[in-house]
Write a protein that holds these residues in place. Sequence first.
Motif, mmCIF file in Angstrom:
data_model
loop_
_atom_site.group_PDB
_atom_site.id
_atom_site.type_symbol
_atom_site.label_atom_id
_atom_site.label_comp_id
_atom_site.label_asym_id
_atom_site.label_seq_id
_atom_site.Cartn_x
_atom_site.Cartn_y
_atom_site.Cartn_z
ATOM 1 N N GLN A 203 -17.432 28.185 -90.409
ATOM 2 C CA GLN A 203 -17.891 27.156 -91.334
ATOM 3 C C GLN A 203 -16.746 26.722 -92.240
ATOM 4 N N ARG B 252 -14.755 25.508 -95.508
ATOM 5 C CA ARG B 252 -14.794 25.974 -96.890
ATOM 6 C C ARG B 252 -14.293 24.907 -97.843
ATOM 7 N N CYS B 253 -14.802 24.938 -99.072
ATOM 8 C CA CYS B 253 -14.390 24.026 -100.131
ATOM 9 C C CYS B 253 -12.913 24.266 -100.440
ATOM 10 N N GLU C 90 -16.123 28.276 -101.312
ATOM 11 C CA GLU C 90 -17.548 28.281 -100.982
ATOM 12 C C GLU C 90 -17.749 27.396 -99.747
ATOM 13 N N PRO C 91 -18.892 27.498 -99.071
ATOM 14 C CA PRO C 91 -19.130 26.620 -97.926
ATOM 15 C C PRO C 91 -19.083 25.144 -98.340
ATOM 16 N N ALA C 92 -18.350 24.349 -97.584
ATOM 17 C CA ALA C 92 -18.235 22.915 -97.864
ATOM 18 C C ALA C 92 -19.434 22.195 -97.259
ATOM 19 N N THR C 93 -20.145 21.478 -98.085
ATOM 20 C CA THR C 93 -21.313 20.742 -97.612
ATOM 21 C C THR C 93 -21.093 19.238 -97.648
ATOM 22 N N GLN D 46 -12.910 18.415 -97.705
ATOM 23 C CA GLN D 46 -14.129 19.225 -97.669
ATOM 24 C C GLN D 46 -14.356 19.879 -99.024
ATOM 25 N N CYS E 244 -17.564 21.500 -101.925
ATOM 26 C CA CYS E 244 -18.935 21.950 -102.165
ATOM 27 C C CYS E 244 -19.574 21.014 -103.200
ATOM 28 N N ARG E 245 -20.848 21.138 -103.418
ATOM 29 C CA ARG E 245 -21.559 20.282 -104.372
ATOM 30 C C ARG E 245 -20.991 20.422 -105.787
ATOM 31 N N HIS F 107 -17.968 20.909 -106.790
ATOM 32 C CA HIS F 107 -16.667 20.280 -106.986
ATOM 33 C C HIS F 107 -16.629 18.823 -106.515
#
Length: 132
Positions: A5, A7-8, A13-16, A45, A47-48, A50
């Motif tokens: 997965q 990453r930010c 953290e997981p990048a969404t 990429q 996360c929410r 950032h």
Amino acid sequence: MRQQQQRCCYCNEPATLLCDFTLGRPVFDRGADGKSRPFYTCDLQVCRAHAEHRGTMHVRLSHSVNGRRGFFDTTDHCREHTGQQSRVPTPRITEGEAERLRRVVRERAERRALDSGVLPVPRSTADQLDLF
């Protein structure tokens, strides 16, 4: 094999999300198939936490896809583009130039994360720092 997965770039953290800041538009607006080509975006990429939320839109499809006729999408910017507006008119750039701009933004984001102490210094960089 399971895909890792993403990453930010700022906190690991997981990048969404991907940054939607417009870098430019293709030199040739249409592909070989005659369809218009999308603008080049930053695509960093994040996360929410950032990402800067810039808006939400509903996309309505002319035909049903997987039983759905539409969906919601967000426009978000990374910290490198927070508060910035895309230039209008958007300049024409090549795919290579767009990739070079993405690389510069990614390096700037990684440097910001390292300076803030959120991400650990990579092993190879730590070894190089010992040399000087």
